[in-house]
Design a protein around this motif. Sequence first.
Motif, PDB file in Angstrom:
ATOM      1  N   UNK A  32       0.841  -1.196   0.000  1.00 59.49           N
ATOM      2  CA  UNK A  32       0.000   0.000   0.000  1.00 59.49           C
ATOM      3  C   UNK A  32       0.878   1.249   0.000  1.00 59.49           C
ATOM      4  N   UNK A  33       0.673   2.127  -0.987  1.00 54.67           N
ATOM      5  CA  UNK A  33       1.536   3.293  -1.190  1.00 54.67           C
ATOM      6  C   UNK A  33       1.418   4.318  -0.074  1.00 54.67           C
ATOM      7  N   UNK A  88       1.642   4.120   2.944  1.00 56.07           N
ATOM      8  CA  UNK A  88       2.644   3.973   4.007  1.00 56.07           C
ATOM      9  C   UNK A  88       3.810   4.927   3.779  1.00 56.07           C
ATOM     10  N   UNK A  89       4.176   5.121   2.534  1.00 55.44           N
ATOM     11  CA  UNK A  89       5.252   6.055   2.205  1.00 55.44           C
ATOM     12  C   UNK A  89       4.833   7.483   2.554  1.00 55.44           C
ATOM     13  N   UNK A  90       3.612   7.863   2.218  1.00 53.73           N
ATOM     14  CA  UNK A  90       3.120   9.197   2.544  1.00 53.73           C
ATOM     15  C   UNK A  90       3.143   9.427   4.055  1.00 53.73           C
ATOM     16  N   UNK A  91       2.711   8.411   4.788  1.00 53.75           N
ATOM     17  CA  UNK A  91       2.677   8.529   6.245  1.00 53.75           C
ATOM     18  C   UNK A  91       4.073   8.781   6.812  1.00 53.75           C
ATOM     19  N   UNK A  92       5.065   8.029   6.352  1.00 51.22           N
ATOM     20  CA  UNK A  92       6.428   8.175   6.877  1.00 51.22           C
ATOM     21  C   UNK A  92       6.980   9.562   6.577  1.00 51.22           C
ATOM     22  N   UNK A  93       6.756  10.046   5.383  1.00 51.14           N
ATOM     23  CA  UNK A  93       7.249  11.383   5.020  1.00 51.14           C
ATOM     24  C   UNK A  93       6.607  12.447   5.897  1.00 51.14           C
ATOM     25  N   UNK A  94       5.298  12.371   6.071  1.00 51.64           N
ATOM     26  CA  UNK A  94       4.596  13.364   6.894  1.00 51.64           C
ATOM     27  C   UNK A  94       5.002  13.262   8.364  1.00 51.64           C
TER      28      UNK A  94
END
Length: 377
Positions: A354-355, A357-363
């Motif tokens: 699920x993509x 997860x990447x957004x969450x880590x960056x934020x």
Amino acid sequence: MPFPTQNDLSKTFINNYNLSNKKHTRKKMQKKQAKKFGIRLLVIFLISFMVYQTFLNTYDYLFLRRIQNTSIQIPNDPAFYNQAEKYLANEDFLNTRFLGSIAFEKPLMKHISPTRPMTNLTKRLKNLASKYPSLEPGIFIWDISSGQYVNINADKEYPTASIIKIPILFQLYKRAEMGLINLNEKMSLQEYYITGGSGFLQYKPVGTDLSVYNLAQIMIQESDNTATNMLLSAVGGTNGLNRVLRSWGFSQTHMSDLLPDLYGTNVSTPKDIGTMLYNIDNPDFLTLKSRANIVNIMSHVKNRFLIQAGLPSNAEFIHKSGDIGSMLGDAGIVMLPDGRKYVIVIMVKRPWNLYSAKEFIIKASEITYNSFATRNY
């Protein structure tokens, strides 16, 4: 020539009989001696085997225990000790799993001593997580100077993916300091090392020679799984690494499978990984030269699209990321322009690839950095 008399024949018969009897007796003695020799060999073999196994189980500890560290903290949480089921897989002999001991009282790594929680930052990160209900994040953040921390599922086990390469790198340098590994020595790529997943070594011809140091760079910076398997063999395989992890005081970190470990059997906790990273600054664990080399290697990781993507360009960052279908994570140390440093580990369980997860880590990285920059914890 006269015919032999009866007396002569009797003497000859007796002599032949005695000779035959002696031969028979000699053969019986030889059989007994051979039997005794065989028993002795078996006993020697069994004793040697037992000594060898004892040596394997204590080897790293006997060398590493020379490190004296009086400021090591002993865990106070009883749950930390009651983890038998968690580390049953830490040892394997002849396909039989058994329990390995953990160095709780005198671990060879300094363990983090948290002071007080960062309540404001914790609240912001939990609010962010509530916007991603399909994700299960584990976050550990620790201010190295003040001891303040964020713990969101940080004591929970997560698949490590390539983040497990951090302790492999550390143990590689520990063995180099002992003189057991020469970082300039060449290792030859063999068929049994080659594996899929990340990295380019899998496409190199068998017989390609690379130095141990070069393999360490490729393992961390390119996240090369084949290079990892080569170096893992140099530090004692999965069992050897698990023995070392126990001597470092970790009961929830263990390696069960070679990489790429697509099913996530190699596990750790965000707090365990954060503790390992903290020990890069521990002069009692590694020499200054080793620590400088590790920092240099980890400061050139090619994947800059997770925690680093949430940092400004003037912030320094050393790290190692991990990515499999069920988990995306990143772990490292951030240095602000004013010299303050914090450990940050984010490991996110997710539906397959699920993509978001990447957004969450960056934020989460951006929120954390801004909290440190403004000192609004």
